[in-house]
Each structure stands twice: as C-alpha cells, then as structure tokens.
Design an enzyme around this catalytic site. Sequence first.
Site, short mmCIF file in Angstrom:
data_model
loop_
_atom_site.label_atom_id
_atom_site.label_comp_id
_atom_site.label_asym_id
_atom_site.label_seq_id
_atom_site.Cartn_x
_atom_site.Cartn_y
_atom_site.Cartn_z
N THR B 96 37.86 37.22 -20.95
CA THR B 96 36.48 36.76 -20.96
C THR B 96 35.88 37.16 -19.62
O THR B 96 36.23 36.60 -18.57
CB THR B 96 36.40 35.24 -21.16
OG1 THR B 96 36.88 34.93 -22.47
CG2 THR B 96 34.96 34.75 -21.04
N LYS B 171 30.97 35.32 -26.94
CA LYS B 171 31.86 34.33 -26.31
C LYS B 171 31.07 33.40 -25.40
O LYS B 171 31.34 32.20 -25.34
CB LYS B 171 32.96 35.05 -25.52
CG LYS B 171 33.93 34.13 -24.76
CD LYS B 171 34.89 33.40 -25.68
CE LYS B 171 35.75 32.37 -24.96
NZ LYS B 171 36.89 32.91 -24.26
N LYS B 239 34.53 29.28 -14.71
CA LYS B 239 34.41 30.73 -14.57
C LYS B 239 33.54 31.29 -15.69
O LYS B 239 32.63 32.10 -15.44
CB LYS B 239 35.81 31.38 -14.64
CG LYS B 239 35.80 32.88 -14.39
CD LYS B 239 36.94 33.60 -15.13
CE LYS B 239 36.63 33.76 -16.60
NZ LYS B 239 37.59 34.51 -17.39
#
Lengths: 288, 288
Positions: B96, B171, B239
């Site tokens: 990701t 995502k 993150k």
Amino acid sequence: MKVAFLGLGNMGFPMAGHLAAGGHAVTVYNRTRSKAEAWTAKHEGRAAETPAEAAKGAEIVFACVGNDDDLRQVVLGDAGAFAGMASGTVFADHSTVSAGVARELAAIGADAGIAFLDAPISGGQNGAENGVLTVMVGGDDAVFERARPVIDCYARAVTLMGPVGAGQLTKMVNQMCCVGVIQGLAEGLAFAERAGLDARRVVEVISKGAAQSWQMDNRAGTMIEGSFDFGFAADWMRKDLGICLAEARQNGALLPLTALIDQQFARLRARGEGRLDNTALIRLLTKP
Amino acid sequence: MKVAFLGLGNMGFPMAGHLAAGGHAVTVYNRTRSKAEAWTAKHEGRAAETPAEAAKGAEIVFACVGNDDDLRQVVLGDAGAFAGMASGTVFADHSTVSAGVARELAAIGADAGIAFLDAPISGGQNGAENGVLTVMVGGDDAVFERARPVIDCYARAVTLMGPVGAGQLTKMVNQMCCVGVIQGLAEGLAFAERAGLDARRVVEVISKGAAQSWQMDNRAGTMIEGSFDFGFAADWMRKDLGICLAEARQNGALLPLTALIDQQFARLRARGEGRLDNTALIRLLTKP
C-alpha cells in the site's frame, strides 16, 4: 387493550396503525389536528382533542414526538397525558430525547403511580411502515414485560437495556456509530470521484471486507447518484447528536468525531439542506 | 510459472507460500535475510541475495513492502528488481503506497518493456494466511489477465479498477471508510461504558440496523475487552492515512474526518501505542 398514541409523524402514524391492526382500541392525538383526522380516516380508532383526553382509560399511552420540550408538552400540565392516566398504567415514549427528560418524567409519573418506559426506535420510516422497528427500552422489568407484546405490533426486536434512560443512551450509541460510518463513506466516495475511479465498482470491491457497513450496502448507491429526498433528515440526526453531546458533557465521554460531524450537519442546515437525508453529508464534499 | 516475491512480512510470507503451494517456482527476497531463510525452510523455493537476483528469469515479480521508499529500493538501482527483469515480464506490487510512486515506477518499467500493476490488498494477515485476500488492481487489461491466475493463489477477489494507480486509489477509499467506522464505533462504545450500559448488549441490539458494520461485527467485542495485540497496527493505518491525505492535497478532495483520525493515530503513537491494532483508537477515549 385500550391504548393511546400521541404524535402522528412519519413514524407515529404507521406505528399507531399497526396497533389498530393488531386489535387494540387506539385513541390518537396529534398537535396538528388534520393528521389525526387523516389517521382515523384510514384506521379503526378515534382522535382526541388533547393528550389528556386521549390517555383517559388507556392502559398504555405511547408517544413519538420531536424533542424534550415537545415531550414535556404532551405529558405534563392539565391537558397532558399524565393528567388523564390512572394509577397502574404505563407511559412508553418512542421519541428520541435526552436520558434526563426520561428520568424527569419517570419521577413525576411515579408520584401518580404511572410507570415510565423510554423506548426509542431505529429502523426508519420503512421500519415503521413494515412493523419491523428495533426498540431499545429503559425501565423496570415487569413494566417492560407488560408493554412488550403491544410494542411487538410494530417491532422486530424489543430489548430492555437497563433502568429508565438506558433506552435513550443506547439510541445515542447507535447514532454515533451511524454518523461515523456515513462520514467515512462520504469522504471515501467523494475522494473516489475526484480520483477518477468508478465509485460503484469501488463499493462493490471494498464492501466484501473490513470497510463494509449497512450504510455502504444500502446508501452508497444513493449517495453516488446524489439522491437525498428520502430517509432520515440531516436536521433530525443533528438533533440526536445534540443529545449525545449534551449527555457526554455530563458523563465525561470524549466525542471528537461526533462533535466534528455535528458541525458538518450545522453547515448542511446553514446551506438550506437540512431536510435532505443524513447521507447528504457527502454534499459538503462534492458541492462545497 | 517462474515467479519472484520481494518482502516477506506478515502478508508477503504467507502469500509467497501460497504461490509455492500453487506449483509456481518461487524465488524470494527479504531485506532481513533470516526471514527468507525461514521461508525456504518451510516452503519449496529458493532465496536470493538481492531483488535483481530474485527477479532474474521470473515472468512475474511480486512485491509487498512498507512504503514508497521501500518500494523504490527493491525496484530501482543495480540491485533492484527491474535490473534483473527481462522485457515482456510483469511487476505486480501488493504494497500500500502512493498512486504517484505506482505511476513513476510504471513509467520507468515501460522503458524496459516491463509492465506494472499496482495491486494493494485487503483482508489482513488472516486473509493472507488463508489465501482469501481482496486485490484491487491498476494497470492494463491484458497485463491484468496474465497476472490474475497467479494472484488467485492467495486471493478471493481480484478486480481491475482502472489504469496504473487505480488500485492504490481504491485502497485509499477502503481505509477512509474503515477509520470512519472504527472511530464512530470507538466513541459509541466508550460512551456506552461511561453511561453505565452493557456495551455487549448494546452492540447486539444496534448491529441489527443502520449502525451495523464489519468492524462492529468483528471488532466491537475485542474493543470492549481491551484486546489490541493482533491485527492491523495503528502505525500502519496511519501510514495509509498519510497517503490518503497527500493524494487529497493533489486532487482537491476534502477529508475532515480522515484528517482528524490521522491526528488520533498520531496521539496513539506518541503514547507508545502505535503497534496496537488500529481499533486501539478507543483507548484515547477510555484511557485518555
């Protein structure tokens, strides 16, 4: 059973109808008289001029009104429901109001031998019309068991959550969870549009996993097409968040997200969009 | 098929295992060599000293690493994967990371005839171990169709979302939706506790309606019992939110909730609780 129903709004109107259809002798009261007449035109039962008159002779008096003051108005005073109720009867309030007003009215009722249940509902207008509401109840066990079979006329699930006030507190938790979901979904969908993604396909994919929610399954589509002329109004949700925030001021709970979203609803209202469904939060992102 | 897998973390380790179990000839690489040795001790396949060496001869090179810079490090330079890959092969990135780095590496790869797919995953460590991940892919249709049967070794759903970058963007939407749900749920549960409600019973009742979510169904219980030693770390989610916020800075999306929750995660980290599961957001409310 002889019952009364006070407040024939989007929810109360069909709920009272289910009571009549369930074979109960229903007397209704509504502040705007024409609504009560519309109800009696459609259902077995009669309309009263005041809450007190509606409540006279009823074993259980139900209410579903707007806010704390509306509730006090139909309950207290010479024309209020308590004035017409006999000792040993039950007042069950389906409004979403503060836990404080529930406790306040329960104490006043107790002096006259009237038992009180706070019994806010979820499931929306569809749930009311189809008689499949969820009812979260605060009050005494024995009183709950007396009222429950009647409430079953319009409910799929009726649960005693604790003493008077516990129903309202449970409803508050429900609303906080809902708005977190909706705002997260709104930001995700608005972002998807900005990013040039096919938002419908995104929802199809992510709704299989940890991002899934009832709101995603049932409202992402209408949010994407920009349809908000239905459902639970932003202003109503804001009223409910006001109750949550006031309660948290007393019990010390921290609600950073709820406070933020309350302000988002304030913006929606200031834009004249408070009557739209509460998923219209996305409009603050797509049409800022 | 001859494949390589770069990055044997919580996700990559079992994913590479599924490739080997699926009959593919797997060469693995991991920055910390001992993890690669642990992998070869457990699976058919071999370990390489560098990404370039692992990638040599592979038709598809997979990666699953931490962030943009980690990804550049395993892809670029003399020891990077691209240096070992032949024209006509595919690089599929399960990390990701930003949509920007995906586009950047896709452009560099294109010059060498290497096709690029960004293919971030959801489903967590359990999903990786059980081979039932959801994979959101950005890239060309023909490249996608070549990689898909191999990805199927560890996925339940593999969907092409658009051109390179679209997987990462999808995502991001997933993560925004997740954190909205979690923070709303956290506030609701912490409030329930403060209000003296039985939080488990509250969840039982409200999870039947509009407040329902995967997180409520699967995480409310662990949040109530205060169990956070599992799952997806708060620092990792932070993150990811950093990626969302940086992307929104470019595409102009408004993310008030995401920004607020990013700060909540910053607080968790400052308290030394960043390694806890991301549902530990509730600790900022219950143990402020």
